[in-house]
Design an enzyme around this catalytic site. Sequence first.
Site, PDB file in Angstrom:
ATOM      1  N   SER A 149       0.825  -1.201   0.000  1.00 55.69           N
ATOM      2  CA  SER A 149       0.000   0.000   0.000  1.00 55.69           C
ATOM      3  C   SER A 149       0.861   1.254   0.000  1.00 55.69           C
ATOM      4  CB  SER A 149      -0.942  -0.007   1.199  1.00 55.69           C
ATOM      5  OG  SER A 149      -0.367   0.715   2.259  1.00 55.69           O
ATOM      6  N   LYS A 150       0.197   2.350  -0.340  1.00 53.75           N
ATOM      7  CA  LYS A 150       0.859   3.660  -0.370  1.00 53.75           C
ATOM      8  C   LYS A 150       1.595   3.939   0.931  1.00 53.75           C
ATOM      9  CE  LYS A 150      -2.269   6.761  -1.087  1.00 53.75           C
ATOM     10  NZ  LYS A 150      -3.575   7.151  -1.591  1.00 53.75           N
ATOM     11  N   ARG A 151       1.020   3.423   2.037  1.00 55.98           N
ATOM     12  CA  ARG A 151       1.626   3.671   3.342  1.00 55.98           C
ATOM     13  C   ARG A 151       3.068   3.175   3.441  1.00 55.98           C
ATOM     14  NH1 ARG A 151      -1.931   5.385   6.842  1.00 55.98           N
ATOM     15  NH2 ARG A 151      -4.101   4.935   6.408  1.00 55.98           N
TER      16      ARG A 151
END
Length: 561
Positions: free
Chosen positions: A264-266
């Site tokens: 994920s972007k995280r």
Amino acid sequence: MPTPTDQPDHPVVTRFAPSPTGDLHVGGARTALFCWAYARGREGAFVLRIEDTDRKRSSAGAAREAMRDLAWLGLDWDQGPDPAGGERGDHGPYFQSERLPIYETHLERLLEADRAYHAFDTAEELDAKRAAARAQKVAYRYDRAGLEVPRAERLARAAAGEPHVIRFRTPDRPVVITDAVLGEATLPAGEVDDFIIRKADGFPTYHFAVVVDDALMGCSWVFRAQEHFNNTAKHLLLQEALGFDHPTYAHFPLIMNPDGSKMSKRDKDKAVRAEVRQRGIEAPPPDSIDPGTFSAWLSDKKAQLDHDDLVRLAAALDVQLPEINVRDFRRSGYLPEVLCNFLALNGWSPGDDLEKFDNAFLARSFELGRVQKTAARFDRDKLLAFNLDAIQAMSPEAFLDRVRAHGERYHPDFLARLGDRQFELLVESSRERSKTLDELFRTNHWLLEDDERLAWPVTKPVRKAMFKGEPTGLSLLAEVRALLEGTEPFESGHLETALGAWAAEHCEGNLGRIAQPLRIAVTGGPVSPPIFDTLEMLGRERVLRRLDRCLESLSATEEAG
Ligand code: GLU
């Protein structure tokens, strides 16, 4: 339940239906790739549909970017928006937001047949019921409160403009989902509640729009990620109520990080935060991001920086961001054909231990029977190795063209600073070691550095090359200056001959004794392309300027201690 695809000569139509709420994730790209390959390998058609019914989160820009990403990967579509304007195919529009009248027609059919109804529950009422279900630790299901209002009254209130949603009247029976990858699953009666098919803003929900569009666009095969598997029950029920055929469904395994977490972007914030913590940094490097934004982000583990800020901060700290979206891989200099090859292996394999193939092979060979059921683990090192192999297999001319195109897009300042000959030298001297098209731009900042700002921090390799030995590297440097001033022309091959002769005379033919001090003097560090190329790339004037400044700076250091 009839499935048109049971008939062997039924035309194959697959579709990729991204929601343009952000950049295209590699998982989405892999779905698109499989849809594309399945259609291409069977003389079928591949449809691109933009699912932008979530008005708050969708944007035209994201749709445009997704199309660009697909085109970059070489996945062309037969029907869908045409990035050059207009659209391809006869079943448009292909943006769901432009299809509202079509959805209305089919909603009307359900309302008339009493298979759907207007519901006027307020948000507070629904929230209270959800909270009660939570308190009792039972799964929330809509309780059909809307149906307690008599039908005539419902129609009258809706006609009078009272805010409402439209719900599907779900039949009370089990639903069997048949999936070409996962097999069969049965959802017991009552599992699917009367879900919303038109939202209060007048837009259809995903479930409704997807069913209408798949049918009207003739999509006979529906491939998507496993997270949509349970939604299929709703889609099957809606198809039945609307009298549509069922497509054949196949749900693909998710692509995960090697540790099993979601890609994920995280992960990008995490990578930068880890570096900041490890280095004990308390303020953002100058010219990177706003200090207030930085400290708010740093103090909240879950906070995410805006993408541009994150890229700026990562660049200032020299952190390589993990690639998550197609755009990241492109920026990092992966070849689209390699990314496609690698993505195909994440969830599918052709067998016989075959790993390297192109999209044409994939189109010929892709079949659902070899799609794996369990999550794929994304092995970045392997991707990098694939990319390196592909670069090494390229002709020097092809590599030059592709690096130049990459540079024009991502490093125009770099190209602007170098002449053609310099750039070609840099590319050729970096080719064998390059794992990506981006690497040489990242590792050769010394070329862009202002001559007056170049500095020589005394690291271990600098100390060794400059201050050790008899005579020291620094004193050899002072002596070689005259040679560099006089060598004509100032070109790699010529410099090699001249410096070779000089080394024979001054350091027993040990070219390394002068090459490394020279490299440090002109680049500020111990790593650069071959020294003669490095010198030519800078040109005589810059070489001498840097040499003089280095001599001055390091002599002072040497004297001091
Ligand atoms: N718009 C949905 C998504 O992006 C597509 C799901 C589907 O293919 O049905 O997840």
